[in-house]
Enzyme design. Sequence first.
Site, PDB file in Angstrom:
ATOM      1  N   ASP A 110     -14.729   0.052 -54.316  1.00  0.00           N
ATOM      2  CA  ASP A 110     -14.784  -1.482 -54.040  1.00  0.00           C
ATOM      3  C   ASP A 110     -13.795  -2.098 -54.011  1.00  0.00           C
ATOM      4  O   ASP A 110     -13.897  -3.502 -53.899  1.00  0.00           O
ATOM      5  CB  ASP A 110     -15.631  -1.698 -55.009  1.00  0.00           C
ATOM      6  CG  ASP A 110     -15.573  -1.154 -56.404  1.00  0.00           C
ATOM      7  OD1 ASP A 110     -14.652  -1.346 -56.877  1.00  0.00           O
ATOM      8  OD2 ASP A 110     -15.677  -2.752 -57.399  1.00  0.00           O
ATOM      9  N   GLU A 111     -12.231  -1.635 -53.335  1.00  0.00           N
ATOM     10  CA  GLU A 111     -11.280  -2.418 -53.455  1.00  0.00           C
ATOM     11  C   GLU A 111     -10.512  -2.376 -52.087  1.00  0.00           C
ATOM     12  O   GLU A 111     -11.133  -1.274 -50.992  1.00  0.00           O
ATOM     13  CB  GLU A 111     -10.114  -1.153 -53.994  1.00  0.00           C
ATOM     14  CG  GLU A 111     -10.299  -1.668 -55.800  1.00  0.00           C
ATOM     15  CD  GLU A 111      -8.874  -1.284 -56.404  1.00  0.00           C
ATOM     16  OE1 GLU A 111      -9.372  -1.348 -57.304  1.00  0.00           O
ATOM     17  OE2 GLU A 111      -8.209  -0.679 -55.763  1.00  0.00           O
TER      18      GLU A 111
END
Length: 474
Positions: free
Chosen positions: A389-390
């Site tokens: 989720d970066e």
Amino acid sequence: MLFGTVGLLIVLIIVSSTHYLVSREQAAIKRQIEHSIGDIADTYEARVLRSLREIDATLKLVDFVASQQRSDILTTLSERNLLPPGLIFSVSIVDGQGRVKESTSPWELATQGDTFPTLPDVTELVVEAFSAAGRQQLLFARKLSNESNVPEWATLTVSADYFVSGYDAGSLGERGLLALVDAGNVTRIARSGSQLTSRTIMALPSYDEIMNSDDKPFLTHWMEVERMTLVRPLFRFPLSIVVGISVEEQLASAYPMARRYWLRALIVSVAALMFLGLLARLSHQLQRERQRVMDERLRHARHIEHLAFHDTLTQLPNRAYLSYVVDQTIGQHRESEEGFALLFLDLDRFKSVNDTQGHEAGDKLLRLVAKRLLASVREHDVVARLGGDEFVILLRNITQREPVTRITEQLVTAIQEPFALQGQTCLISVSIGVALFPHDGADEQTLMKRADAAMYRAKQAGKNTAYFHERWSV
């Protein structure tokens, strides 16, 4: 006499023409080998560089966390899904005697009688080869920058054949070559067909000769096979890739064609006009077929290039492409007064979505987040996904903090809006860290590290916000 002379002349013309066609076809195949080997090397280089950069980034991340805490370093990273897949990669922290302090997988070297390589006391990336469980392994290590009296290293171990798993017999043939070699031209791993070899010396030019070769392939003889070979040193890494295609294997496809040419030449020796008509038609067909093959390979190369530089889930640029764009932007702005901003984004509460609604919902959420990020920035900015989720956003042509503040506010607001997932409403937020060029760093690694650190400060401050590097906040 006249008819004999005319007949001899016709035979000579036919023989000369046939010989020319055969030679031209062989020359075309050799040229095609040179073109193909360049395309294959581009794809292989991109894949290996992407893997090496991800490996190096993992080691730097371990070093960063080790500077913040003294124990349970890998556990912390694993809980945050910041480590590579454990089935392929083994991440450890070892001391100067090779004793493993922490590891993501069981270490069995001692019971198998294998030898852990001695790590040199240097700050740059170290690449070593060793054997474990009967398989050749590659070990990547970086010395930790903590202030411990006993030197320690962050290491990542992977099976060496991981770097030649992309061998494609359709492009390279059964006697082609993919290899990684060190500065002494010793193979760390090499693959030809289904055969794997390591720790053998390849007769290759020196590093200076390779750098002055204008990226042109050359003939080599290795393991009794003559290959057209291309060697490329890898940027910032002490390794080079080697790609080879067997000349004899590729030319073998021309032998049946040559026999057909000579048979037709014999038949049409008594009918020159028929021969010329057939020759023109055949030449046209060959040209069309060659063009079709070239077009197909070009489409394949473009597809491979897209896969190498884009995230398969969101279709956003990946880490490899982001590194290229950041380096290029730094070069453009180094002599000017303009700068840019690097935003490191991490989604808040994303793990709970995966846990409660499943990975399919999590994947859909990432795709929706990607669309909102793209809609919140300018057209010439770059939005990339690092993994999980970066995300990282490159804001071009930034000279003031105010535009960055406006954009980060737009990003925070956009992600706060509810998401519809599987008939349910999902609420998440985003934490953002900001680093500015050249104020916060003059190279990609420094900017990424400081943007990441600022993002962690945003997390610690309660999430759903953005922080600049150092003391300023949005």
